[in-house]
Design a protein around this motif. Structure first.
Motif, PDB file in Angstrom:
ATOM      1  N   ASN A 126       0.715  -1.230  -0.106  1.00  0.00           N
ATOM      2  CA  ASN A 126      -0.033  -0.044  -0.107  1.00  0.00           C
ATOM      3  C   ASN A 126       0.717   1.481  -0.176  1.00  0.00           C
ATOM      4  O   ASN A 126       0.435   2.448   0.008  1.00  0.00           O
ATOM      5  CB  ASN A 126      -0.999   0.018   1.191  1.00  0.00           C
ATOM      6  N   ASP A 223      -4.253   5.216  -4.688  1.00  0.00           N
ATOM      7  CA  ASP A 223      -4.920   4.235  -4.704  1.00  0.00           C
ATOM      8  C   ASP A 223      -6.100   4.191  -3.562  1.00  0.00           C
ATOM      9  O   ASP A 223      -5.663   4.395  -2.426  1.00  0.00           O
ATOM     10  CB  ASP A 223      -3.893   2.769  -4.252  1.00  0.00           C
ATOM     11  N   LYS A 224      -7.331   4.022  -3.781  1.00  0.00           N
ATOM     12  CA  LYS A 224      -8.345   4.144  -2.701  1.00  0.00           C
ATOM     13  C   LYS A 224      -8.200   3.088  -1.844  1.00  0.00           C
ATOM     14  O   LYS A 224      -8.284   3.271  -0.505  1.00  0.00           O
ATOM     15  CB  LYS A 224      -9.417   4.260  -3.412  1.00  0.00           C
ATOM     16  N   ASN A 225      -7.796   1.834  -2.224  1.00  0.00           N
ATOM     17  CA  ASN A 225      -7.684   0.643  -1.192  1.00  0.00           C
ATOM     18  C   ASN A 225      -6.639   0.926  -0.276  1.00  0.00           C
ATOM     19  O   ASN A 225      -6.732   0.722   1.182  1.00  0.00           O
ATOM     20  CB  ASN A 225      -7.510  -0.846  -1.959  1.00  0.00           C
ATOM     21  N   ASP A 228      -8.038   3.575   2.041  1.00  0.00           N
ATOM     22  CA  ASP A 228      -8.906   2.922   3.200  1.00  0.00           C
ATOM     23  C   ASP A 228      -8.219   2.202   4.126  1.00  0.00           C
ATOM     24  O   ASP A 228      -8.552   2.372   5.286  1.00  0.00           O
ATOM     25  CB  ASP A 228      -9.953   2.133   2.437  1.00  0.00           C
ATOM     26  N   THR A 229      -7.073   1.557   3.841  1.00  0.00           N
ATOM     27  CA  THR A 229      -6.323   0.869   4.797  1.00  0.00           C
ATOM     28  C   THR A 229      -5.617   1.926   5.683  1.00  0.00           C
ATOM     29  O   THR A 229      -5.607   1.605   6.902  1.00  0.00           O
ATOM     30  CB  THR A 229      -5.261  -0.085   4.013  1.00  0.00           C
ATOM     31  N   LYS A 232      -8.265   3.109   8.241  1.00  0.00           N
ATOM     32  CA  LYS A 232      -8.830   2.002   9.119  1.00  0.00           C
ATOM     33  C   LYS A 232      -8.077   2.182  10.464  1.00  0.00           C
ATOM     34  O   LYS A 232      -8.700   1.929  11.382  1.00  0.00           O
ATOM     35  CB  LYS A 232      -8.578   0.869   8.508  1.00  0.00           C
ATOM     36  N   ASN A 311      -9.291   9.333  -5.342  1.00  0.00           N
ATOM     37  CA  ASN A 311      -9.190   8.249  -4.505  1.00  0.00           C
ATOM     38  C   ASN A 311      -8.425   8.673  -3.219  1.00  0.00           C
ATOM     39  O   ASN A 311      -8.625   8.049  -2.194  1.00  0.00           O
ATOM     40  CB  ASN A 311      -8.213   7.369  -5.221  1.00  0.00           C
ATOM     41  N   THR A 315     -11.876  11.028  -0.612  1.00  0.00           N
ATOM     42  CA  THR A 315     -12.252   9.894   0.041  1.00  0.00           C
ATOM     43  C   THR A 315     -11.826  10.234   1.522  1.00  0.00           C
ATOM     44  O   THR A 315     -12.662   9.907   2.391  1.00  0.00           O
ATOM     45  CB  THR A 315     -11.214   8.510  -0.083  1.00  0.00           C
TER      46      THR A 315
END
Length: 921
Positions: A126, A223-225, A228-229, A232, A311, A315
């Protein structure tokens, strides 16, 4: 008894009238109107006792809120460090929020430590990603002799994303013919081919200046993932509950070399309409077919912009809203359209770095204390434009970073720099910065290496409320109503992106000489500003969502409408934008082109889009209406073509503010029933003249320096209101213009003709009351000089407060006003006359009206002067007393070299004068 009640009723009515006046003059002070501070938590070594003491100290000094950013810690205090987002850290956050609420302070929080975003939750997959390309050559009938594997060290996780072969006038995508071991199972049937292999590698950038618990890789913002990570971890720490944080903050984008993300090729093909794999040769080249290279790279940069905007920025903002907080973002430095990136958050934030050169006489700007970076108001207008055009109330700024060398910054140097921000549309200043320091830390306490040191240990701190109150009054007005700018200027971002050199283009505040200053857009904006026009910048996306009402451009429901849209000279324009601009004119808008655009950006369907551009432009049947001005009437509106934009504005009767002809600068706010003008004199000259303004009505003058106000002297000539403004170099004033009759009946007191000055001939007594390293002995002064020149070894190393007292005789009191002039003050002075507090004189021209404090006969005067920290720091370095002892960068000077004050000259200190009082008739 009846007489008593009559007196009581009269007193109550007078009290009510006084309150009514006050209520209608200065806006009710709210915490966001006061200056806030970037609050460095070194090592997050905080505790409830020191947090409580520090917050109370800030609040008492006029600070409105704190912005928590944890960073590296002080050596020797490791046992006190608290890991970021740990249960103990969260307890300290909640204590801070609760204590701040009780004190009426606000709390913002950096969503990370140091900068940029990253940390232990960001594993390599990431982390920030870069494009790695490797080039091979293969001939007819040959097999590639080596596997296609990344050769760069420490890139074990690099993923092969494309293999493109160029030869025989063809382009082949060979990724599917590379096996799991990297072997290419293909060879050319004839000729020689160049093969480009594309890998998604890792920058391996770590979080800079990370705090304990915040160390780790930088986030892949594209990168949206990954985003998000990253977030979190905060969800877990917050237990998915709001924390009482007003706003989450993101510092300037300093993600170095992050030129890629694993999904880039997919997103590019979807958004740009062609396969970037076929153009790896052009993407990685700086020479060759320049036209294609520029277009491919423009498309690449536009895609970077979309990935960052969608992203990361959106976000992260949506995430902040889930916690009932706002987002506050510094978009500069990003490889994207700054206007869109600023617009996507709740509070756009710019920053100043270095110092500006002002013509104000006596304003110190020593060459050795200046970085070779000048803050540019046009850079700040990217953030303010984003707020104004989308109807946001606040525009903030990280302020005074490297304004001077450490310990040499005076309040008088801060004032014009802050005013320049106000003039550019900023209305929410954050000092950079204040370091949280425990009471047990020896002087000068804990310090951050790039801050201007707005700390309680600063010898200037006892008088910081002079600066703070000034900023608060200014911001109370500048946060009122809506921005009032008549022009909307399109920013041709595609001209910036259409460059053959490099990959991503990071639009930094330090690099404006490269990407902003050379452009026709910049030259037009600076010229319009100098000549009295007010404007905001617009992006393609903003224009796409704008509407037309009654001939005005409406960019959002909460924004003030704009009279005219200007398209500056540009090479490239998006076809959709051009069509939208023409449609806006058809709906009633006035649009002015400086020149018609010449081309469309990007590569896909280029012949078709060029034809569409030509077709659209050919329909604009201009006729000459005046020398240098052509007009095309369409629908309810019109399009003008004029190289001289100001001439076109005059043709359309778009009025400029003529007061700028005197050198004054302004910014306006639209309020219910009227307008505010904030006016500043940064020229070398004093101004006393009737100057025109574009608003008619009753004019109230308001002095943000001391809160005074009164009705201005005005006259009307040729239907235009002229206001008498009396401003010395370095001064500012606020005009409130209303159509209704003002509740204020008292007139502004202008200074008339000066009479003979009253000199101070008595001996001055000087007594040192606070500071160190030691208090010098009392002194009697027949003449005012820098206290560093006195016969006491302690004065050259002293930083603190010296109190000057003397008496003077006023033979008669028959002038309309009396002005006290301290002349040279190093650096700030609080004045008392006959025991009454006159106020803090902290900036040029160090003058105050004192008539109401004087009496006939003997008068006393007391002047408390604070000097800089510089002399004490110099003495400590000469004596090699260890005071800077931090992890990581430790402490550096303005040129990022090891800090050493031992070679400094002694800085002048105290009241130097000459001091006199001038009667005015």
């Amino acid at each position: 008894m009846k007489r008593f009640f009559s007196i009581l009723i009269i007193a109550l009515s007078l009290t009510h009238y006084s309150f009514a006046q006050t209520k209608t003059v200065w806006p009710v002070m709210e915490k966001q109107m006061k200056p806030w501070v970037r609050w460095w938590w070194m090592g997050s070594a905080v505790d409830e006792k020191n947090l409580s003491q520090n917050l109370a100290t800030y609040q008492k000094a006029g600070i409105g809120g704190v912005e928590i950013t944890p960073i590296y810690g002080a050596v020797g205090y490791e046992s006190s460090y608290i890991d970021f987002l740990s249960p103990k850290w969260m307890k300290m956050l909640q204590f801070t929020v609760n204590k701040s609420n009780a004190l009426g302070l606000g709390v913002d929080m950096n969503t990370g430590t140091g900068w940029p975003f990253g940390g232990p939750q960001i594993k390599p997959e990431n982390a920030a990603t870069k494009l790695i390309t490797q080039k091979y050559s293969i001939k007819e009938g040959e097999k590639l002799s080596e596997p296609i594997k990344v050769k760069e060290a420490k890139q074990d996780l690099a993923k092969l994303q494309a293999v493109t072969a160029y030869g025989n006038d063809e382009i082949l995508n060979l990724l599917s013919q590379v096996d799991a071991n990297g072997n290419l199972n293909w060879s050319p049937s004839k000729g020689t081919y160049e093969i480009y292999a594309v890998f998604a590698g890792k920058t391996r950038q770590q979080v800079k200046r990370a705090a304990p618990g915040g160390e780790g890789f930088t986030l892949d913002h594209l990168d949206k993932n990954a985003v998000d990570t990253y977030l979190k971890r905060f969800d877990n720490a917050f237990a998915n509950k709001p924390q009482g944080v007003r706003s989450f903050f993101n510092d300037s984008y300093e993600v170095y070399g992050a030129t890629w993300t694993p999904t880039f090729l997919t997103v590019f093909k979807k958004n740009r309409g062609y396969d970037l794999s076929n153009y790896i040769k052009e993407l990685t080249a700086d020479d060759g077919d320049s036209e294609t290279i520029k277009r491919v790279k423009s498309d690449y940069r536009e895609t970077m912009n979309e990935l960052l905007l969608n992203n990361f920025t959106k976000t992260w903002t949506n995430w902040a809203h889930q916690y009932k907080s706002l987002s506050k973002n510094q978009a500069h430095g990003s490889p994207g359209n700054l206007l869109d990136l600023y617009s996507a958050v709740d509070i756009p934030e710019t920053e100043t770095f270095g110092s500006s050169a002002f013509a104000i006489p006596g304003l110190r700007r020593n060459k050795e204390d200046v970085r070779n970076v000048n803050p540019d108001p046009m850079m700040s207008k990217f953030a303010s434009s984003a707020a104004h055009t989308t109807g946001k109330k606040l525009v903030s700024s990280e302020t005074f970073t490297w304004l001077t060398e450490h310990f040499k910054t005076s309040f008088s140097q801060c004032k014009p720099e802050a005013e320049q921000l106000f003039l550019s549309g900023v209305n929410h200043i954050f000092y950079h910065g204040t370091t949280n320091s425990p009471s047990a830390a020896v002087w000068p306490g804990w310090l951050f290496y790039a801050s201007v040191q707005m700390n309680p240990t600063n010898s200037l701190w006892p008088q910081i409320d002079g600066l703070n109150n000034y900023i608060a009054r200014c911001q109370s007005v500048l946060q009122a109503g809506k921005a009032d700018n008549e022009l909307l200027i399109y920013w041709p971002v595609y001209d910036v992106w259409n460059q053959a050199k490099g990959l991503d283009i990071a639009l930094k505040v330090h690099d404006v000489d490269d990407w902003l200053h050379p452009t026709p857009f910049y030259k037009l904006a600076t010229s319009l500003s100098k000549n009295g026009y007010a404007f905001d910048f617009a992006s393609d996306n903003l224009l796409a969502q704008s509407t037309i009402a009654n001939g005005f451009v409406k960019t959002s429901a909460n924004a003030s409408p704009y009279q005219t849209l200007i398209i500056p000279q540009c090479e490239m324009i998006n076809l959709n934008t051009l069509n939208k601009v023409i449609a806006m004119a058809n709906a009633g808008a006035t649009v002015i082109f400086q020149e018609l655009p010449k081309d469309v950006p990007g590569l896909n369907d280029l012949p078709l889009r060029r034809l569409q551009l030509k077709t659209a432009l050919d329909k604009l049947n201009f006729i000459t209406v005046e020398s240098g001005i052509k007009q095309f009437k369409i629908g309810k509106g019109q399009i003008l073509l004029a190289n001289d934009i100001q001439k076109a504005l005059q043709f359309k009767s778009i009025r400029r503010e003529e007061l700028t002809d005197s050198g004054l600068q302004f910014i306006r706010r639209n309020i219910a029933g009227g307008k505010y003008y904030f006016v500043v004199n940064h020229t070398a000259n004093d101004i006393d003249s009737y100057l025109p303004i574009n608003e008619n009505g009753n004019v109230l003058l308001m002095d943000p320096q001391n809160g005074a106000y009164g009705l201005a002297a005005t006259k009307v000539e040729s239907g235009k209101t002229k206001v008498r403004l009396q401003l010395k170099s370095g001064e500012s004033i606020i005009l409130k213009i209303t159509q209704e009759k003002s509740l204020i009946t008292s007139a502004w007191r202008y200074l008339g003709k000066p009479a003979n000055q009253l000199a101070f001939t008595q001996t001055w007594n000087l007594h040192f009351t606070a500071g160190g390293p030691e208090l010098p002995a009392d002194q009697k002064l027949g003449k005012l000089v820098s206290w560093t020149e006195l016969y006491d070894n302690k004065v050259q190393s002293f930083s603190g407060t010296g109190v000057y007292t003397t008496t003077f005789n006023l033979p008669e009191k028959n002038a309309k006003e009396y002005v006290l002039n301290l002349n040279q003050v190093d650096e700030s002075a609080r004045v008392y006359i006959n025991g009454q507090d006159v106020g803090i004189l902290w900036s040029i021209p160090f003058q105050a009206r004192v008539g109401k404090y004087l009496k006939v006969g003997a008068n006393s005067i007391k002047i408390e002067v604070v000097n800089l920290m510089a002399n004490r720091i110099r003495d400590m370095d000469i004596k090699k007393i260890k005071w800077r002892n931090y992890h990581e960068i430790n402490f550096v000077d303005i040129n990022y070299k090891d800090f050493d004050a031992s070679k400094w000259s002694v800085m002048p200190s105290g009241l130097i004068g000459p001091v006199f009082i001038t009667p005015y008739n």
